[in-house]
Motif scaffolding. Structure first.
Motif, PDB file in Angstrom:
ATOM      1  N   GLY A  10       0.810  -1.215   0.000  1.00  0.00           N
ATOM      2  CA  GLY A  10       0.000   0.000   0.000  1.00  0.00           C
ATOM      3  C   GLY A  10       0.845   1.267   0.000  1.00  0.00           C
ATOM      4  N   GLY A  12      -0.493   4.127   1.876  1.00  0.00           N
ATOM      5  CA  GLY A  12      -0.869   4.899   3.063  1.00  0.00           C
ATOM      6  C   GLY A  12      -1.606   6.188   2.759  1.00  0.00           C
ATOM      7  N   GLN A  23       4.806   2.859   5.810  1.00  0.00           N
ATOM      8  CA  GLN A  23       5.674   1.768   6.271  1.00  0.00           C
ATOM      9  C   GLN A  23       7.158   2.159   6.289  1.00  0.00           C
ATOM     10  OE1 GLN A  23       3.508   1.664   3.764  1.00  0.00           O
ATOM     11  NE2 GLN A  23       4.169   0.433   2.023  1.00  0.00           N
ATOM     12  N   GLY A  81       0.547  -6.524  -5.043  1.00  0.00           N
ATOM     13  CA  GLY A  81      -0.522  -6.414  -6.035  1.00  0.00           C
ATOM     14  C   GLY A  81      -1.342  -5.155  -5.823  1.00  0.00           C
ATOM     15  N   ASP A  83      -4.325  -4.960  -4.552  1.00  0.00           N
ATOM     16  CA  ASP A  83      -5.012  -4.953  -3.248  1.00  0.00           C
ATOM     17  C   ASP A  83      -4.282  -5.935  -2.334  1.00  0.00           C
ATOM     18  OD1 ASP A  83      -6.086  -7.635  -3.622  1.00  0.00           O
ATOM     19  OD2 ASP A  83      -7.455  -6.721  -5.054  1.00  0.00           O
ATOM     20  N   VAL A 112       2.706  -2.237   8.830  1.00  0.00           N
ATOM     21  CA  VAL A 112       2.503  -1.044   9.659  1.00  0.00           C
ATOM     22  C   VAL A 112       1.960  -1.396  11.045  1.00  0.00           C
ATOM     23  CG1 VAL A 112       2.323   0.636   7.807  1.00  0.00           C
ATOM     24  CG2 VAL A 112       0.311  -0.723   8.400  1.00  0.00           C
TER      25      VAL A 112
HETATM   26  N1  CTP Z   1      -1.298  -3.573   1.514  1.00  0.00           N
HETATM   27  C1  CTP Z   1      -0.665  -4.418   0.599  1.00  0.00           C
HETATM   28  N2  CTP Z   1      -1.002  -4.358  -0.726  1.00  0.00           N
HETATM   29  C2  CTP Z   1      -1.936  -3.492  -1.159  1.00  0.00           C
HETATM   30  C3  CTP Z   1      -2.604  -2.651  -0.237  1.00  0.00           C
HETATM   31  C4  CTP Z   1      -2.271  -2.731   1.103  1.00  0.00           C
HETATM   32  O1  CTP Z   1       0.207  -5.192   0.980  1.00  0.00           O
HETATM   33  N3  CTP Z   1      -2.191  -3.426  -2.452  1.00  0.00           N
HETATM   34  C5  CTP Z   1      -0.847  -3.577   2.890  1.00  0.00           C
HETATM   35  C6  CTP Z   1      -0.409  -2.195   3.369  1.00  0.00           C
HETATM   36  O2  CTP Z   1       0.893  -1.874   2.876  1.00  0.00           O
HETATM   37  C7  CTP Z   1      -0.506  -2.309   4.860  1.00  0.00           C
HETATM   38  C8  CTP Z   1      -1.600  -3.361   5.060  1.00  0.00           C
HETATM   39  O3  CTP Z   1      -1.873  -3.935   3.781  1.00  0.00           O
HETATM   40  O4  CTP Z   1       0.686  -2.783   5.451  1.00  0.00           O
HETATM   41  C9  CTP Z   1      -2.847  -2.761   5.681  1.00  0.00           C
HETATM   42  O5  CTP Z   1      -3.498  -1.896   4.758  1.00  0.00           O
HETATM   43  P1  CTP Z   1      -3.790  -0.351   4.978  1.00  0.00           P
HETATM   44  O6  CTP Z   1      -3.566   0.069   6.378  1.00  0.00           O
HETATM   45  O7  CTP Z   1      -5.102  -0.066   4.341  1.00  0.00           O
HETATM   46  O8  CTP Z   1      -2.583   0.293   4.135  1.00  0.00           O
HETATM   47  P2  CTP Z   1      -2.601   1.213   2.875  1.00  0.00           P
HETATM   48  O9  CTP Z   1      -3.365   0.582   1.768  1.00  0.00           O
HETATM   49  O10 CTP Z   1      -1.168   1.556   2.620  1.00  0.00           O
HETATM   50  O11 CTP Z   1      -3.339   2.515   3.461  1.00  0.00           O
HETATM   51  P3  CTP Z   1      -4.539   3.394   2.846  1.00  0.00           P
HETATM   52  O12 CTP Z   1      -5.734   2.446   2.802  1.00  0.00           O
HETATM   53  O13 CTP Z   1      -4.683   4.522   3.811  1.00  0.00           O
HETATM   54  O14 CTP Z   1      -4.086   3.835   1.480  1.00  0.00           O
END
Ligand code: CTP
Length: 239
Positions: A10, A12, A23, A81, A83, A112
């Motif tokens: 992600g 963030g 992260q 990926g 998601d 995180v």
């Molecule tokens: N994550 C992931 N792959 C993605 C989206 C999220 O590995 N495509 C991971 C994030 O990096 C995080 C964890 O899933 O460690 C929890 O997700 P979230 O807190 O929602 O992280 P983000 O998607 O980075 O934050 P946001 O929704 O605020 O953009």
């Protein structure tokens, strides 16, 4: 084998105005993700750790690995990926290049949540080996109010039966593959949580105990809380 899977795909977006994905922000003397990776690398039952990182930050993560874990042969990096579940899928595809054993276990963890403990990881491994799938939770302290239309309450579940989900979430790799590949596109678009996916396909997901300190850094205030928590933990160690 037992694999640690660090989910860092992600960016963030809910954190607001930071120049780095959450992260990679500093927590004490190292980035948040390094705290997490270190916890998994030193765990005696984890054979290998695979990080799934946002492709735009691949080189940045490689540089961090070079700096903090040089010559670490049981640490791999793959692109995440679009998601969270597809990041797990990418990690599993990498794992399959190294091990084909259907009994292999993957312990997935948000990059995180820096305060994961050895006990949480150990308990996850024990339950995933015994039951195939488990999720880390804490009892809900607030009453949970459910609203389908976001206007008025449609349910208030009995509090003693309600938990808040954390990570790690752990499962046999083969089970994830079977369930993930059986999901329709619509299901994949709506289901962001791996355990929800298992439930949809009729599997029982066992509960293991997390802790209130195992926070997920989602908003800027969580980052401030994490800094205070780390400061007080370090203070406790010194006194
Ligand atoms: N994550 C992931 N792959 C993605 C989206 C999220 O590995 N495509 C991971 C994030 O990096 C995080 C964890 O899933 O460690 C929890 O997700 P979230 O807190 O929602 O992280 P983000 O998607 O980075 O934050 P946001 O929704 O605020 O953009």
């Amino acid at each position: 084998m037992i694999f640690g899977a660090i989910l860092a795909g992600g960016t963030g977006s809910r954190m607001g105005n930071y120049t780095l994905p959450k992260q990679f922000l500093p927590l004490g003397d190292m980035p948040i993700i390094i705290h997490v990776v270190e916890k998994f690398l030193v765990h005696p039952k984890i054979d290998c750790v695979v990080i799934g990182v946002n492709p735009e930050w691949h080189q940045y993560m490689l540089d961090l690995i070079e700096k903090y874990f040089p010559n670490q042969s049981n640490l791999l990096l793959v692109d995440g990926g679009t998601d969270r579940n597809s990041t797990i899928d990418h990690i599993i595809c990498e794992i399959r290049k190294h091990s084909q054993n259907d009994d292999d276990i993957i312990v997935t963890h948000d990059a995180v949540r820096p305060f994961v403990t050895v006990k949480m990881i150990s308990d996850n491994i024990t339950l995933a080996k015994k039951y195939g799938i488990c999720d880390t939770v804490i009892p809900a302290t607030d009453t949970i109010v459910y609203s389908e239309n976001h206007m008025y309450i449609t349910d208030i579940p009995i509090r003693k039966n309600v938990y808040q989900g954390q990570t790690p979430q752990s499962f046999q790799i083969k089970l994830f593959e079977d369930v993930y590949h059986a999901m329709t596109k619509e299901e994949l678009d709506t289901v962001t949580d791996a355990c929800k996916m298992f439930m949809l396909k009729g599997h029982q997901v066992y509960l293991t105990e997390g802790h209130v300190s195992n926070i997920k850094i989602t908003y800027a205030d969580d980052y401030k809380s994490a800094q205070i928590m780390l400061g007080s933990m370090n203070g406790e160690k010194m006194s």
